[in-house]
Design a protein around this motif. Structure first.
Motif, PDB file in Angstrom:
ATOM      1  N   ARG A 123      38.739  49.860  50.311  1.00 14.90           N
ATOM      2  CA  ARG A 123      39.512  48.883  49.565  1.00 14.90           C
ATOM      3  C   ARG A 123      38.862  47.520  49.787  1.00 14.90           C
ATOM      4  N   ILE A 124      38.765  46.764  48.718  1.00 17.76           N
ATOM      5  CA  ILE A 124      38.115  45.462  48.811  1.00 17.76           C
ATOM      6  C   ILE A 124      38.954  44.422  48.085  1.00 17.76           C
ATOM      7  N   THR A 125      38.689  43.173  48.388  1.00 15.44           N
ATOM      8  CA  THR A 125      39.339  42.067  47.687  1.00 15.44           C
ATOM      9  C   THR A 125      38.640  41.850  46.344  1.00 15.44           C
ATOM     10  N   PRO A 126      39.255  41.108  45.434  1.00 18.46           N
ATOM     11  CA  PRO A 126      38.606  40.860  44.137  1.00 18.46           C
ATOM     12  C   PRO A 126      37.257  40.161  44.233  1.00 18.46           C
ATOM     13  N   ASP A 127      36.986  39.488  45.357  1.00 14.97           N
ATOM     14  CA  ASP A 127      35.671  38.860  45.498  1.00 14.97           C
ATOM     15  C   ASP A 127      34.679  39.748  46.251  1.00 14.97           C
ATOM     16  N   GLY A 128      35.096  41.015  46.556  1.00 14.61           N
ATOM     17  CA  GLY A 128      34.147  41.977  47.102  1.00 14.61           C
ATOM     18  C   GLY A 128      34.157  42.157  48.596  1.00 14.61           C
ATOM     19  N   HIS A 129      35.058  41.525  49.341  1.00  9.38           N
ATOM     20  CA  HIS A 129      35.116  41.667  50.802  1.00  9.38           C
ATOM     21  C   HIS A 129      35.962  42.885  51.181  1.00  9.38           C
TER      22      HIS A 129
ATOM     23  N   MET B 259      35.777  52.100  40.494  1.00 12.17           N
ATOM     24  CA  MET B 259      36.506  50.931  40.989  1.00 12.17           C
ATOM     25  C   MET B 259      37.806  50.803  40.192  1.00 12.17           C
ATOM     26  N   ILE B 260      38.950  50.811  40.917  1.00  9.19           N
ATOM     27  CA  ILE B 260      40.265  50.815  40.269  1.00  9.19           C
ATOM     28  C   ILE B 260      41.067  49.608  40.757  1.00  9.19           C
ATOM     29  N   PRO B 261      41.546  48.744  39.855  1.00 10.19           N
ATOM     30  CA  PRO B 261      42.389  47.620  40.271  1.00 10.19           C
ATOM     31  C   PRO B 261      43.741  48.118  40.785  1.00 10.19           C
ATOM     32  N   PHE B 262      44.245  47.460  41.846  1.00  8.08           N
ATOM     33  CA  PHE B 262      45.524  47.848  42.448  1.00  8.08           C
ATOM     34  C   PHE B 262      46.296  46.591  42.815  1.00  8.08           C
ATOM     35  N   HIS B 263      47.560  46.509  42.368  1.00  7.72           N
ATOM     36  CA  HIS B 263      48.372  45.315  42.594  1.00  7.72           C
ATOM     37  C   HIS B 263      49.626  45.688  43.375  1.00  7.72           C
ATOM     38  N   THR B 264      49.919  44.948  44.430  1.00  7.63           N
ATOM     39  CA  THR B 264      51.151  45.111  45.207  1.00  7.63           C
ATOM     40  C   THR B 264      51.790  43.736  45.336  1.00  7.63           C
ATOM     41  N   GLY B 265      52.723  43.435  44.471  1.00  3.66           N
ATOM     42  CA  GLY B 265      53.342  42.111  44.480  1.00  3.66           C
ATOM     43  C   GLY B 265      52.337  41.055  44.054  1.00  3.66           C
ATOM     44  N   GLU B 266      52.176  40.082  44.908  1.00  2.00           N
ATOM     45  CA  GLU B 266      51.224  39.011  44.616  1.00  2.00           C
ATOM     46  C   GLU B 266      49.808  39.355  45.108  1.00  2.00           C
ATOM     47  N   LYS B 267      49.658  40.444  45.830  1.00  2.00           N
ATOM     48  CA  LYS B 267      48.367  40.822  46.397  1.00  2.00           C
ATOM     49  C   LYS B 267      47.624  41.765  45.447  1.00  2.00           C
ATOM     50  N   SER B 268      46.365  41.481  45.256  1.00  2.00           N
ATOM     51  CA  SER B 268      45.527  42.329  44.402  1.00  2.00           C
ATOM     52  C   SER B 268      44.348  42.864  45.205  1.00  2.00           C
ATOM     53  N   GLU B 269      44.046  44.131  45.020  1.00  2.00           N
ATOM     54  CA  GLU B 269      42.907  44.767  45.675  1.00  2.00           C
ATOM     55  C   GLU B 269      42.188  45.657  44.660  1.00  2.00           C
ATOM     56  N   LEU B 270      41.020  46.064  45.055  1.00  2.00           N
ATOM     57  CA  LEU B 270      40.243  47.023  44.279  1.00  2.00           C
ATOM     58  C   LEU B 270      40.012  48.257  45.143  1.00  2.00           C
ATOM     59  N   ILE B 271      40.415  49.403  44.615  1.00  5.32           N
ATOM     60  CA  ILE B 271      40.191  50.659  45.325  1.00  5.32           C
ATOM     61  C   ILE B 271      38.840  51.219  44.898  1.00  5.32           C
TER      62      ILE B 271
END
Length: 240
Positions: A51-57, A126-138
């Motif tokens: 799992r990564i952040t939208p900026d790739g970390h 790469m799949i976008p995933f949103h949990t409330g205000e938090k966004s991640e990429l699976i």
């Protein structure tokens, strides 16, 4: 007193029911947690998962994925592109894919280079995933290096076979052209030599002819004709 006791008994029944419901909810929650943990472990063991952040970390990486790219999990500030590949151009490609597709997702093949310098091919999803205000990429990957190497080998063999056929065809074409040129040269030589010999023989034949002999023969022929004419005249006179 009776009314108060009845209220207390009803409240006790409700409390008991709520306790049972809470216990059931707790059991369901524990079951869901166990299922999620089992699913996560299965994904870590079977798939290359992160799992990564939208900026790739990286926020999480599976054991198998970490082992494949030799990633130390305590380094949580690393970028996915940095741990997947050691080649700058490949890192830039991965960062560009994440940046351009972080909202819509992406699926395709990626080439990377391991720290040992070996090629690594990934079927990358790469799949976008949103949990409330938090966004991640699976990130879910499959290691397709062996399959890709076999595919590239087949393509190389096919290319070599095609090039070999082209070379053979070129060689055959050159041989045909060379044979045609040789045959044309032979025919031209035969024609040249044959006509040359005929003309030379004719020249020698003409040079060997004595033109004066022809004039003599012509004069003798005239005398003979005149002699025969006189003889014929005399014969006619005798008959007369």
């Amino acid at each position: 007193m009776r009314a108060s006791i009845q209220v207390l008994m009803d409240a006790e029944k409700k409390a008991i029911k709520m306790a049972k419901d809470a216990d059931l909810l707790s059991q369901a929650k524990e079951k869901s947690v166990r299922e999620l943990r089992a699913l996560s472990q299965a994904m870590d063991q079977i798939l290359l998962f992160a799992r990564i952040t939208p900026d790739g970390h990286i926020t999480h990486i599976g054991d198998r994925f970490a082992k494949l790219v030799r990633f130390q999990k305590f380094n949580q500030n690393a970028k996915l592109s940095e741990i997947i590949s050691t080649v700058e151009n490949e890192r830039l490609t991965i960062d560009r894919i994440i940046s351009e597709n972080k909202k819509s997702g992406w699926q395709g093949e990626l080439k990377a280079t391991t720290p040992s310098g070996q090629d690594l091919w990934l079927d990358f999803s790469m799949i976008p995933f949103h949990t409330g205000e938090k966004s991640e990429l699976i990130i879910i990957c499959l290691d397709i290096t062996k399959r890709k190497e076999a595919q590239l080998e087949v393509e190389q063999l096919t290319k070599e076979s095609f090039e070999e056929k082209i070379l053979q065809q070129n060689a055959i074409s050159r041989q045909i052209i060379e044979n045609q040129e040789n045959e044309q040269n032979r025919i031209a030589k035969d024609i040249h030599d044959g006509i040359g010999q005929m003309l030379t023989g004719l020249k020698y034949l003409l040079e060997s002819v004595d033109l004066t002999e022809g004039e003599k023969n012509s004069g003798q022929t005239g005398k003979t004709e005149r002699t025969h004419g006189k003889y014929h005249q005399r014969s006619t006179d005798s008959h007369v």
